[in-house]
Scaffold this motif. Sequence first.
Motif, short mmCIF file in Angstrom:
data_model
loop_
_atom_site.label_atom_id
_atom_site.label_comp_id
_atom_site.label_asym_id
_atom_site.label_seq_id
_atom_site.Cartn_x
_atom_site.Cartn_y
_atom_site.Cartn_z
N LYS A 16 0.89 -1.36 0.09
CA LYS A 16 0.20 0.00 -0.06
C LYS A 16 0.94 1.24 0.02
CE LYS A 16 -4.08 -2.17 1.95
NZ LYS A 16 -5.08 -1.87 3.21
N GLY A 17 1.60 1.44 -1.01
CA GLY A 17 2.18 2.83 -1.31
C GLY A 17 3.56 2.73 -0.68
N PHE A 18 4.06 1.80 -0.11
CA PHE A 18 5.58 1.38 0.36
C PHE A 18 6.06 0.09 -0.20
CE2 PHE A 18 8.09 -0.83 3.55
CZ PHE A 18 9.37 0.23 3.46
N THR A 19 7.08 0.47 -0.87
CA THR A 19 8.00 -0.74 -1.49
C THR A 19 9.23 -1.05 -0.61
OG1 THR A 19 7.42 0.20 -3.71
CG2 THR A 19 9.39 -1.33 -3.40
N ALA A 20 8.73 -2.22 0.18
CA ALA A 20 9.84 -2.75 1.17
C ALA A 20 11.00 -3.60 0.50
CB ALA A 20 9.07 -3.91 2.03
N VAL A 21 10.60 -4.06 -0.63
CA VAL A 21 11.96 -4.79 -1.48
C VAL A 21 11.50 -4.42 -3.11
CG1 VAL A 21 13.01 -6.93 -2.44
CG2 VAL A 21 12.27 -6.70 0.22
N GLY A 22 12.44 -3.69 -3.61
CA GLY A 22 12.33 -3.36 -4.90
C GLY A 22 13.55 -3.68 -5.85
N GLY A 23 12.95 -4.72 -6.69
CA GLY A 23 13.75 -5.15 -7.96
C GLY A 23 15.03 -5.61 -7.48
N VAL A 24 15.00 -6.51 -6.58
CA VAL A 24 16.22 -7.23 -5.88
C VAL A 24 16.75 -8.34 -6.90
CG1 VAL A 24 17.29 -8.73 -3.98
CG2 VAL A 24 16.27 -6.49 -3.60
N ASP A 25 17.70 -8.33 -7.40
CA ASP A 25 18.75 -9.46 -7.94
C ASP A 25 19.62 -10.16 -7.30
OD1 ASP A 25 17.18 -9.09 -10.26
OD2 ASP A 25 18.67 -7.50 -11.01
#
Length: 249
Positions: A16-25
């Motif tokens: 809900k509007g907060f990205t806790a993990v974003g695009g992790v490789d």
Amino acid sequence: MADVILETRKLTKAFKGFTAVGGVDLNIERGHIHALIGPNGAGKTTCFNLLTKFLTPTSGQILFNGRDITAAAPAQIARMGIIRSFQISAVFPHLTVLQNVRIGLQRTLGTSFHFWRSERSLDVLNGRAMQLLEEVDLAGFADQVTASLPYGRKRALEIAATLAMEPELMLLDEPTQGMGHEDVHRVTALIKKVSSGRTILMVEHNMSVVSGICDRISVLQRGAVLAEGSYAEVSKDPQVMEAYMGAPQ
């Protein structure tokens, strides 16, 4: 080519509007001890919860031994050989040390839910349970009630119970949290010992632990990978130094 046991591709979890993990490789190499480090709130435990499917990714992929497991359920993940521990010790306090390890081994009998069976039917597991206790230096505590163990020994028992599940990949969530120096040293040596022939991914705050036993380190900040490499490499990275120490005044 590196032998990668676990890979994530653009792994993302948004709330809900907060990205806790974003695009992790991530690329976890077979046989390595790999650490996830980063400041509080960096997304480390959220990553663990995504890998073991306690949380469902918003987007991205998780591959284990080249197989896409993004849609798998937690029980399927465990059966595949990805076994995790938790920040809070998760052993049964009123059972003995031996009985705790036997629970992990019971799956091999196919009687996990046959609660009406005599406890003696589990005696066939005692030999293997004692081997595991030897591996974590707890054989002398086998008949003790778990609640009576010091905290560091309980963490060692949790590792033995994890090993009983025959993990191909062990996920250890802050295994030395809350320990005194002596217990930290013992559990660190134990992790190094049990890593032989296994792969370990761990979240850890103690940098002396990370520098002492980890082959590779991924640094997370605000849910993204900030840096990756050996301890020598990441500890000299200016971005990592700023994330931990703050910008120079």
